[in-house]
Every structure is written in C-alpha cells, then in structure tokens.
Design an enzyme around this catalytic site. Structure first.
Site, short mmCIF file in Angstrom:
data_model
loop_
_atom_site.label_atom_id
_atom_site.label_comp_id
_atom_site.label_asym_id
_atom_site.label_seq_id
_atom_site.Cartn_x
_atom_site.Cartn_y
_atom_site.Cartn_z
N GLU A 4 0.89 -1.17 0.00
CA GLU A 4 0.00 0.00 0.00
C GLU A 4 0.91 1.21 0.00
O GLU A 4 1.54 1.53 1.01
CB GLU A 4 -0.92 -0.03 1.22
CG GLU A 4 -2.20 0.80 1.01
CD GLU A 4 -2.07 2.21 1.56
OE1 GLU A 4 -1.54 3.07 0.82
OE2 GLU A 4 -2.49 2.44 2.70
N CYS B 4 -1.76 8.81 3.17
CA CYS B 4 -1.58 8.29 1.80
C CYS B 4 -2.77 8.61 0.92
O CYS B 4 -2.65 8.66 -0.31
CB CYS B 4 -1.35 6.78 1.86
SG CYS B 4 -2.73 5.83 2.56
#
Length: 480
Positions: free
Chosen positions: A255, A289
């Site tokens: 990720e 993120c």
C-alpha cells in the site's frame, strides 16, 4: 512528555522476550528535536536473524492450530486491552505530532479493524466445487505461513494494527518491523496482542536502524521462512521491497503513495464539496496516503468553487492542526521544492503563503492551494505528502478521466455530482483502487477493501479481503 517516558528505551520483542541491544538506544525526537524516548535496535547477526525466523516458523505452527473460538477470545481480550491502554497509545501518536482527532481515529480505527477481523473468523474455510472426474472436490483456505509486516509512522497505530491483524486473522505468524519514527506505538500495540494471549512466537516486534532496513529485509527473506510481506509506505521503498521479494519469490501486499484527486462536476453541491476537499487535502497536515493532491473542476463553476474553498480555508486554518510541523526534514524539503518549482514555472497561490526561508527556520508549512500547475512542474505528478493541493479547470470530463488514467498512481479519488449515475460511470472508468462519490478521498473503513493499483500498490487490506491476502486456496479431490 514525562521525564520517565523520555528516559525510556523501547526494546524489540522476540519469542516473547524483551531484547535490548548492548549499544546505546537510538533516540526518537519530536518536531522541535526534543528527545521523546529511545529504541533498542535488533542485531543483524546470523544468530539473531536465525532465532527470529525460527520463532516465526514455530509460532506459525502453534497459532494456525489454535481453534477459532480461542482466537475469538484472544482478539476480544486484545480489544479490551486497547481500550484500557487507550491513553498511552493515544499519547504515542500525539507525541510525534499527530492532532488529537487523528490520534483518536488511530485507536478507534484499530478497534474497528479488530472487531471486523473477529467477525470474519467464523467464515467457512472452504467450498464444495464441481468436478466431473472426481467423486468429491473441495477447496480449503489455509494460512500462507509466517509474514513480515512493515508499517510507517504517519498513522502508526492503525497502520501497524492492520499489518498485524490481517495475517493473524488468517492464521499466520507475524514479524512486525516498526518505523524508527514511531517505535513506541508499535511496542504498545504488540504488547496488547501478546498480553491478550497471542503465542509469544506468533507475534514478534523488531526495531531496526534506518540504515539497516534493506539488509534486514534481505536477511529475513533469504531464510526462506517468510511466505509473504506486507508493506505500507512510499512507492520508492515499496519498489525496493518488491525487488527483494521477487529475488526470493515471496509474494507481497503493498500500500504505497497516491496522487489522489477530486473531480467536481458542474452540478455538484459546492458547499459540501469545498469542505470535504479541504479536509481530504489538509487532514493530518496532508500526511495521509489518501490525501487529496489535485482537484479538477468543471470550468463553468471553477471560480465559484475557488471562492468557496478560500472562504472555508480561512475558517479551517484558524486551527493550527492543519499546519505541517515536519519531523522528517527530507519530507519538509520535498514539499518546499515542489511548491518552489511550481511557482517559478508559472503556478500561482490561490490561498496561503510561501516563504522558503521562514519555512526552513520554523519547520512549519502552512496550508496552500495552487492553480496554474501543468506537466512541466514536478507537483503535477509527484505526491506532496503535505498540506498543498492544486486546482485544475476542465471542459470535458472524458479528458480528465484519460489524464488520470495516464498517471502512475491509483490509490484514491472522489467525484462530486448530484447526478449519481453519471458519477458512478466516472468512478467505474477511473483506474483507481477506491473512488468515493460525494465524499473525501480520505476514507478508510474496516468493512471496505483498501488498496491501490499501478504505483500505488497491489493487494487489499480490511475484512475478508485482508484475510484472503494471507491465505492460500488448496484443492482436495476425493474418490472411493
């Protein structure tokens, strides 16, 4: 910060034992360069690595054999301990510069993850499938084996939590490598699991010197014991980990970074969109993120939305939580370089102020909105990871879709429109891991799959998708 905490050194936990290196602990400082605490890094000696992976192998055999009802009890007890130790865990996030609401989200989000994974433990382990050549054919989902989990500092509790929970729920053992910027959070979290009854060899914690991270990964994967790696962090580091995994044919879940975006159509609710876009861009100082980096706005409502963004931004920035007090000098300098490059090449500030000398001296970056950015500027394609986003005017949304799909990243997007069918059409066309209609790009729930495509990663966390990432499907046929 109390003197007792500042003087504390957090050890690795190997085979249930707290391990201190003979060398002096490595300091962890806050944004003002004041000492928070220290951590004791694990030695990379052959003996140390062999002991670590041997434990992981034995821990896998033990944990994968624990009955489901016992796992449920252990997870339930872990949840109780997270609640009991909430203040300490929350403080471990606050001390590294996280705002209060985000520290609470980290704890609550981890508890939600724990509850969802507990719910998933009762899933059927397999199915009966059609087989014209056998009397009976079955599939069974079984844990893949020992896992190396690596998480970052920016959301240290929830990101460490999911990196541990998903493989544990699947029945795997876990070696968790903390971030050198948030070792205390990982230590407190791992202690909750171990004190709740997770076997000591099934979950181990290691702190590693920053300069030794690549070597540690190499040594552990070279052992052949680790069967999967999960990593959350930058695309640059993710690529290096993928290369090492490929060398040893170890699968991975990554990720990574995102150049996340919002598309605002002409029929959008602009009041709602403005507030949500600013939240998505500036929450936790843009150090998520999923933070919004680019906003594409239909030309017919561009000036109207820009005015609302400026108005709402003025209210939001009265709360200094949106300013970036950067502990990572390289991260600070990246934001400064991106903005400076954009302004020098013709972009303009819509909101905020940029004074490089003041930023470097104060270590604080105030929120900014830019317009006029184009492909000649680094900020057009690079993730800023700071409280900065760019506005872009469009005439045809199909051109926006094509441009977005040409981007290297593909983590999160949002679409703003009162025409839900049209918004859904756009969402389906975007090459992005998650698209949120009439909601911010910052969105992560325990029951919803999370992950990216392209340079934003591969694989999915959360719920049964997370468990499946750390499971293999075994086919069994039966004949008389």
């Amino acid at each position: 910060m109390s003197e007792a905490t500042a003087n504390k050194t957090y050890p690795s936990i190997v085979g249930g034992k707290e391990v201190y290196n003979e060398e002096e602990g490595i300091p962890v400082n806050d944004a003002s360069n004041e000492l928070l605490h220290k951590f004791s890094h694990l030695s990379l000696s052959t003996e140390s690595i062999n002991n670590l992976v041997k434990n992981a192998k034995e821990g896998f055999q033990e944990w994968s054999s624990v009955p489901t009802d016992e796992k449920v009890k252990i997870f339930s007890r872990t949840r109780e301990l997270l609640e009991e130790r909430r203040d300490d865990i929350r403080e471990s996030h606050l001390e590294i510069g996280g705002p209060g609401w985000f520290a609470n989200f980290n704890v609550d989000g981890t508890i939600d993850q724990l509850q969802e994974y507990t719910n998933q433990l009762s899933r059927s382990p397999g199915t009966v499938v059609q087989s014209p050549h056998n009397d009976l054919a079955l599939t069974l989902k079984q844990p893949i084996g020992p896992v190396l989990s690596i998480s970052p500092w920016n959301a240290p509790v929830i990101l460490a939590g999911r990196s541990i929970l998903a493989p544990l729920a699947a029945g795997c053992s876990v070696i968790h490598k903390s971030s050198e910027k948030s070792p205390r959070s990982s230590y407190l979290l791992v202690k909750c699991f171990l004190d709740a009854g997770v076997p000591p060899k099934a979950l181990q914690l290691v702190h590693i010197k920053p300069e030794d991270n690549a070597s540690f990964t190499e040594f552990v994967l070279k052992s052949g014991v680790i069967k999967k790696v999960n990593f959350t962090g930058s695309t640059l580091v993710g690529r290096k980990i993928a290369e090492t995994c490929g060398k040893y044919l170890v699968p991975y879940l990554l990720e990574l970074g995102g150049k996340n975006l919002s598309i605002v159509l002409s029929d959008a609710n602009l009041d709602k969109a403005a507030g949500a876009i600013l939240f998505g861009a500036w929450a936790h100082r843009g150090q998520i993120c999923m933070s919004t980096d680019k906003v594409f706005v239909d030309e017919s409502i561009y000036d109207q939305l820009k005015g609302k963004l400026i108005e709402v931004a003025g209210e939001l920035t009265k709360d200094r939580d949106h300013q970036l007090s950067q502990r990572d000098v390289l991260g600070r300098d990246k934001v400064v370089d991106l903005v400076e490059d954009a302004l020098q090449k013709g972009a303009t500030l819509v909101y905020g102020k940029f004074d490089k000398d003041v930023i470097l001296k104060s270590n604080v970056i105030e929120p900014m909105i830019l317009e006029g950015a184009d492909s000649s500027m680094s900020i057009y394609t690079q993730e800023s990871f700071g409280p900065v986003f760019t506005l872009h005017k469009f005439k045809d949304v199909e051109d926006v879709i094509a441009e977005i799909n040409d981007h290297d990243y593909g983590l999160k997007g949002s679409v703003w429109s009162t025409n839900i069918v049209k918004a859904l059409y756009i969402a389906k066309k975007l090459e992005i891991g998650g698209v949120h209609i009439n909601a911010p790009t910052v969105s992560d729930e325990a029951t919803v799959p999370h992950g990216g495509v392209k340079s934003s990663g591969v694989g999915r966390f959360n719920s049964h998708w997370g468990i499946d990432e750390f499971s293999i499907v075994k086919a069994i046929t039966i004949n008389e």
